[in-house]
Every structure is written in structure tokens, then in C-alpha cells.
Design an enzyme around this catalytic site. Structure first.
Site, PDB file in Angstrom:
ATOM      1  N   ASP A 309     -39.876  32.154  56.707  1.00  0.00           N
ATOM      2  CA  ASP A 309     -40.166  33.599  56.765  1.00  0.00           C
ATOM      3  C   ASP A 309     -40.543  34.119  55.380  1.00  0.00           C
ATOM      4  OD1 ASP A 309     -39.191  33.390  59.375  1.00  0.00           O
ATOM      5  OD2 ASP A 309     -37.166  33.978  58.757  1.00  0.00           O
TER       6      ASP A 309
HETATM    7  C1  26A Z   1     -35.754  35.477  69.742  1.00  0.00           C
HETATM    8  N1  26A Z   1     -35.128  34.745  68.671  1.00  0.00           N
HETATM    9  C2  26A Z   1     -34.511  33.495  69.029  1.00  0.00           C
HETATM   10  C3  26A Z   1     -35.173  35.213  67.360  1.00  0.00           C
HETATM   11  C4  26A Z   1     -34.552  34.561  66.271  1.00  0.00           C
HETATM   12  C5  26A Z   1     -34.744  35.094  64.983  1.00  0.00           C
HETATM   13  N2  26A Z   1     -35.475  36.195  64.755  1.00  0.00           N
HETATM   14  C6  26A Z   1     -36.021  36.782  65.825  1.00  0.00           C
HETATM   15  N3  26A Z   1     -35.883  36.329  67.088  1.00  0.00           N
HETATM   16  N4  26A Z   1     -33.767  33.466  66.138  1.00  0.00           N
HETATM   17  C7  26A Z   1     -33.486  33.325  64.833  1.00  0.00           C
HETATM   18  N5  26A Z   1     -34.073  34.320  64.130  1.00  0.00           N
HETATM   19  C8  26A Z   1     -34.038  34.555  62.692  1.00  0.00           C
HETATM   20  O1  26A Z   1     -34.772  33.552  62.068  1.00  0.00           O
HETATM   21  C9  26A Z   1     -34.400  33.610  60.706  1.00  0.00           C
HETATM   22  C10 26A Z   1     -34.716  32.309  60.032  1.00  0.00           C
HETATM   23  O2  26A Z   1     -36.050  32.010  60.104  1.00  0.00           O
HETATM   24  C11 26A Z   1     -32.668  34.508  62.083  1.00  0.00           C
HETATM   25  O3  26A Z   1     -32.075  35.784  62.109  1.00  0.00           O
HETATM   26  C12 26A Z   1     -32.930  33.990  60.672  1.00  0.00           C
HETATM   27  O4  26A Z   1     -32.735  34.988  59.700  1.00  0.00           O
END
Ligand code: 26A
EC number: 2.7.1.20
Length: 355
Positions: A309
Site C-alpha cells: 500500500d
Molecule cells: C476486504 N478486505 C479483506 C480488506 C482488507 C484490507 N483493507 C481493505 N479491505 N484486508 C486487509 N486490509 C488491509 O490491508 C492492509 C495491508 O495491506 C489491512 O488493514 C492492512 O492495513
């Protein structure tokens, strides 16, 4: 007042991070380096963490992390982020983190709901993400049309949407995508996780024609190739194939930027390599172009949560400043490297110049 140049949208989440989480992977059937939506058996993990583990709470949500990374390289008041939160203390924590790092929160608040959370299970240099979206998946397209948000969209020149958002919010994603395309603004998307191309293939297909810059990593690229029957597992070839998909706004080329952890980053462009390029790659650049990553020593890495990210946000911030693709990749690499040397998806303050 000039508006925010970048409008980002995703699932605002609070990360609940634990280390040495091997027993949790086993107990909840999680893979060491994956991202999933919690199934019924996995929903117990959040209480389990609170009761039995030493939890570090840190602002997360993939697109929100990227928004904070873009803000890191852009002037003040450049980045606004939306998504849905509950009316609880977690939302306050996220607002505070955004505020400190230069991101304006334009949340939709869903009364009586809880803000989403992500269990981040660290084992070595791997991170397993297990998410409960709660309020985040109640985001309504009507929020984008509200008097507070609509002008922000009109003013923005760049859009960033997390692929994760397509699990529930394809209508809102398409609204931003079409707006950008019609106004010849830049719409960017992150593939986010292997399960997005795999299980949300139809949603992804709807949005891809509007994508000017697509971010992803090697396992997401591989998942895309498999889900779409591409006859290759070569990441550079998959990036080229993604770049060449049909595009609504033909006036802009598509860039596909695929990271591979500590291995080289690959950038493919939809433009033929001999054309005068709009995408800031020079005409003598190969397509795809490969950018090596400066490897950190193992002991410098704290955890890899959010690195992808931060790469995407750093790339985009530099790109918005008019930097070349090469400079944008370097900014992305710098922020990715900074992130893995901190706990969770966080950057270093006071700011270090990465451009
Ligand atoms: C819908 N899902 C599964 C998610 C996530 C997500 N952010 C949005 N939607 N699952 C994990 N994360 C975020 O990814 C980041 C790491 O790349 C986590 O909150 C984490 O900060």
C-alpha cells in the site's frame, strides 16, 4: 480554495497486529501471506486477540494506508479519503491517524455500527490479514453524491480505489471510475489480494476498462492470470496483458505496476514502446520495464504489513507531482522500505525526503 488532488476510497479498518502468530494461523486456518474476509470460524479471532495476545493497534485499511503514503510526498491538503466507519472509538482513532499524516477523512458514518477491523498475524516476514468489514461494507453510493463529498470528487484530478472495495462497493467504484474517464482524469486501482481476481472477477472486469494505473503484486497477478485463463505465469507477460485490455478513455495509456516484495518491480504500458509516450516512460524504455529493489537486511525488517500500500501511495504521490515513472517507482520503493522498518502500515516522522 483549490481542492484535494487525490480522492481515495476503500475500507477504513483498524489493524490489530500480533507477532509470532504461528498458533493463530493453525487455529484459524489462515495462510502465512494472505488476505481474507473472516469466515464464521475465523470471526472468533478478534476476541481471542484481545483476551490472549499482546495486540498493537494501528491505522490500516489498504487504500487508507496508500492515501497516507501519497500524503507523505504531496503538499498539505492534497489527499482526501472516504469509506464507511461506525460511530465508535475506533473511527476516532482512524481520524486522528489520518489527521496527523495529512489525510482528510471524509467518512460515511453508519450509526449503531462498529468500525471494521483486520487481524494482522505476523510470522517472520509474512503477514496474514483476516478482516471483518462491519460498517465498511455498508458504504452507500449516495455518500458520493452528498453535498460534502460531491465537490471533492469534482475537484480531484486523481482517484485511487482499493480492489478490496469491490467485495461490496462496485457501484461506487464505477461511479468514480466513469467520472474520471469522462473528465480525462486519472483513475487508479489496486488488485489488493489474490481473492479479488479469483472471487470478484466480474466486478473487476467491470472496472478495469476505466483503470489508468493498476497496482498489484506478483501473487495477485498470478491469480488474475489463472482466473482469466492466461497461458502464462510470467509476471511481465501478465502485466503486459493487463495493460493491453480494452480501455474506455483511449486518450490515456494504461500503466500496470506490479511489485514482487524484495524482487524487481515491473511496469508495463499499453502504449507501443515506439510511441511518443503520455505515461512518462521515455521512448527508449523497454516495455515492460524492470526496476530492481534495494534489498534490506533481514534484521532491518520489522514486518511487511502495508508495504504494498505504501509503495502504491508513494508512487502515486510522486506521479501526481509530475515525476517520471522511474522516479515514481523509486518513491514507492522508498516508502515500501520505510514501512517494513516500522510496526504495521506506518511511515517515519518527522518526514524524510523520498523524492
Ligand atoms: C476486504 N478486505 C479483506 C480488506 C482488507 C484490507 N483493507 C481493505 N479491505 N484486508 C486487509 N486490509 C488491509 O490491508 C492492509 C495491508 O495491506 C489491512 O488493514 C492492512 O492495513
Amino acid at each position: 480554495m483549490a481542492g484535494y488532488s487525490l480522492f481515495a476510497m476503500g475500507n477504513p479498518l483498524l489493524d490489530m497486529q500480533v507477532t509470532q502468530g504461528e498458533p493463530l494461523l493453525e487455529k484459524y486456518g489462515l495462510k502465512a501471506n494472505d488476505a481474507v474476509l473472516a469466515n464464521e470460524q475465523q470471526l472468533g479471532i478478534y476476541d481471542d486477540l484481545v483476551k490472549n495476545w499482546k495486540v498493537t493497534y494501528v491505522a490500516g485499511g489498504a487504500a487508507q494506508n496508500a492515501a497516507r503514503a501519497a500524503a507523505y510526498v504531496l503538499p498539505e491538503k492534497s489527499v482526501v479519503y472516504t469509506g464507511a466507519v461506525g460511530d465508535d472509538e475506533l473511527a476516532e482513532q482512524l481520524r486522528t491517524a489520518n489527521g496527523k499524516e495529512g489525510v482528510e477523512s471524509a467518512y460515511q458514518v453508519v450509526k449503531g455500527q462498529r468500525t471494521g477491523a483486520c487481524a494482522v498475524v505476523i510470522t517472520g516476514h509474512h503477514r496474514s490479514l483476516c478482516t471483518t468489514l462491519q460498517a465498511a461494507e455498508m458504504f452507500k453510493p449516495s455518500h458520493l453524491a452528498s453535498p460534502k463529498i460531491a465537490p471533492l470528487i469534482q475537484d480531484a484530478k486523481f482517484f485511487y480505489v482499493g480492489g478490496f472495495f469491490l467485495t461490496h462497493g462496485v457501484e461506487s467504484a464505477l461511479e468514480l471510475a466513469k467520472h474520471a474517464s469522462n473528465a480525462s482524469k486519472v483513475f487508479t486501482l489496486n488488485l489488493s489480494a489474490p481473492f479479488i481476481p479469483q472471487f470478484f472477477k466480474a466486478q473487476l472486469q467491470q472496472v478495469l476498462p476505466y483503470v489508468d494505473i493498476l497496482f498489484g503484486n506478483e501473487s495477485e497477478a498470478a491469480s488474475y492470470a489463472e482466473a482469466n485463463g492466461l497461458p502464462t505465469d510470467n509476471v511481465a507477460d501478465i502485466a503486459k496483458a493487463l495493460a493491453a485490455l480494452p480501455k474506455a478513455n483511449a486518450a490515456r495509456p494504461r500503466l500496470v505496476v506490479i511489485t514482487q516484495g524484495a524482487d524487481s518491480t515491473i511496469v508495463a504500458s499499453s502504449e507501443p514502446s515506439d510511441s511518443k509516450t503520455l505515461s512518462n516512460l521515455t521512448t527508449d524504455d523497454p516495455n515492460p520495464k524492470i526496476f530492481p529493489v534495494q534489498k534490506l537486511a533481514s534484521e532491518q525488517i520489522i514486518d511487511t504489513n502495508g508495504a504494498g500500500d505504501m509503495f502504491a501511495g508513494g508512487f502515486l504521490g510522486a506521479y501526481i507531482l509530475g515525476k517520471s515513472v522511474t522516479e515514481s517507482v523509486e518513491a514507492g520503493h522508498a516508502l515500501g522500505a520505510m514501512c517494513v522498518q516500522q510496526v504495521g502500515p506506518t511511515l517515519k516522522f518527522p518526514k524524510v525526503n523520498v523524492l
